[in-house]
Design a protein around this motif. Structure first.
Motif, PDB file in Angstrom:
ATOM      1  N   LEU A 109     -12.300 -33.997  -4.644  1.00  0.00           N
ATOM      2  CA  LEU A 109     -12.506 -32.726  -5.323  1.00  0.00           C
ATOM      3  C   LEU A 109     -13.794 -32.784  -6.133  1.00  0.00           C
ATOM      4  O   LEU A 109     -14.026 -33.751  -6.858  1.00  0.00           O
ATOM      5  N   ARG A 140     -15.611 -31.434  -9.243  1.00  0.00           N
ATOM      6  CA  ARG A 140     -15.342 -30.769 -10.500  1.00  0.00           C
ATOM      7  C   ARG A 140     -16.577 -30.900 -11.389  1.00  0.00           C
ATOM      8  O   ARG A 140     -16.725 -31.859 -12.139  1.00  0.00           O
ATOM      9  N   GLY A 178      -5.597 -29.043  -7.492  1.00  0.00           N
ATOM     10  CA  GLY A 178      -6.392 -30.039  -8.200  1.00  0.00           C
ATOM     11  C   GLY A 178      -6.042 -30.239  -9.659  1.00  0.00           C
ATOM     12  O   GLY A 178      -6.604 -31.104 -10.310  1.00  0.00           O
ATOM     13  N   VAL A 190     -13.851 -29.112  -1.854  1.00  0.00           N
ATOM     14  CA  VAL A 190     -12.715 -29.935  -1.437  1.00  0.00           C
ATOM     15  C   VAL A 190     -13.055 -30.569  -0.096  1.00  0.00           C
ATOM     16  O   VAL A 190     -13.313 -29.865   0.887  1.00  0.00           O
TER      17      VAL A 190
END
Length: 257
Positions: A48, A50, A171, A22
């Motif tokens: 973020l 991912r 998120g 983050v």
């Protein structure tokens, strides 16, 4: 390693390499990417990580975030060359080897903006295909859905066409259909929207009331204020696409589509 080339008033400032799950961007000195403009919120947005995706998420900031000239609809999957505009600042996202942008010239690549609404439209047109963030930007092929999964997707799309509240926690986006005349937001079992953590001194942070067909937002806790455009509110009439936040959780109200 992915990086952000940070500009202010079209002048190059510095490069920030993204090495965290983050990355916080804002006016606060504690932000990972600090911006000096007064129009920037203390915690304006985050990026973020991912897997192999990098997702830009606006934190219900006072002044909206735009990417390639379009407002961010909660979350946006970043592509190489995307320009993130925050007040007087432009942050250019790089995710492959590229020359330094210290000469003051911005990349003009017009990458497509990917929003939740875009995905809903894609899913609505192709009920027999699975379309997620990765598939939509062609990072992996689509997969056939089972009948149960297809019916669940249709039900989810139908629910989003009704009045609903979208919010993001850690998120992850959730859409809650507004079925009742009163909807509570907080920590107790009667809350349709459960906030993270547990609170000992209050059960509810806010509620939505439907009056004569119109939803109103009512704050219920001084310890956990409701904010719209950065200002505390005690009560507000919600219009379509209205945004507000409670603590670190951003919300968006959407009326019937």
């Amino acid at each position: 390693m992915p990086k952000l080339a940070v500009f202010q008033d079209r002048n190059f400032q510095y490069n920030h390499y993204i090495d965290k799950e983050v990355t916080v961007i804002g006016r606060s000195q504690e932000a990972d990417v600090p911006l000096t403009s007064a129009e920037v919120s203390r915690k304006h947005m985050v990026i973020l990580r991912r897997g192999y995706l990098y997702i830009a998420q606006d934190l219900a900031s006072t002044n909206d975030t735009t990417i390639n000239g379009r407002p961010v609809d909660f979350q946006h999957a970043l592509s190489h060359g995307d320009k993130i505009e925050v007040a007087r600042h432009v942050l250019v996202f790089h995710h492959r080897s590229a020359p330094q942008l210290g000469d003051g010239g911005l990349s003009r690549r017009d990458a497509p903006v990917l929003t939740r609404t875009d995905l809903e439209k894609q899913r609505d047109k192709t009920h027999n295909l699975k379309t997620d963030l990765a598939a939509a930007i062609k990072d992996k092929p689509t997969e056939a859905l089972t009948t149960v999964q297809r019916d669940a997707m249709r039900a989810a799309i139908a629910a989003r066409r009704k009045a609903h509240l979208a919010f993001i926690i850690d998120g992850e986006r959730t859409d809650t259909e507004l079925k009742d005349e009163v909807i509570f937001i907080g920590w107790s079992d009667d809350c349709a929207v459960r906030l993270p953590g547990t609170k000992m001194f209050t059960a509810h942070a806010a509620r939505l009331e439907k009056r004569e067909g119109v939803y109103h937002l009512v704050a219920m806790s001084r310890l956990h204020p409701v904010k719209m455009k950065g200002e505390k509110v005690t009560e507000a009439r919600l219009k379509n696409e209205a945004r507000f936040s409670i603590g670190s959780v951003p919300f968006r109200f959407r009326d019937k589509v």
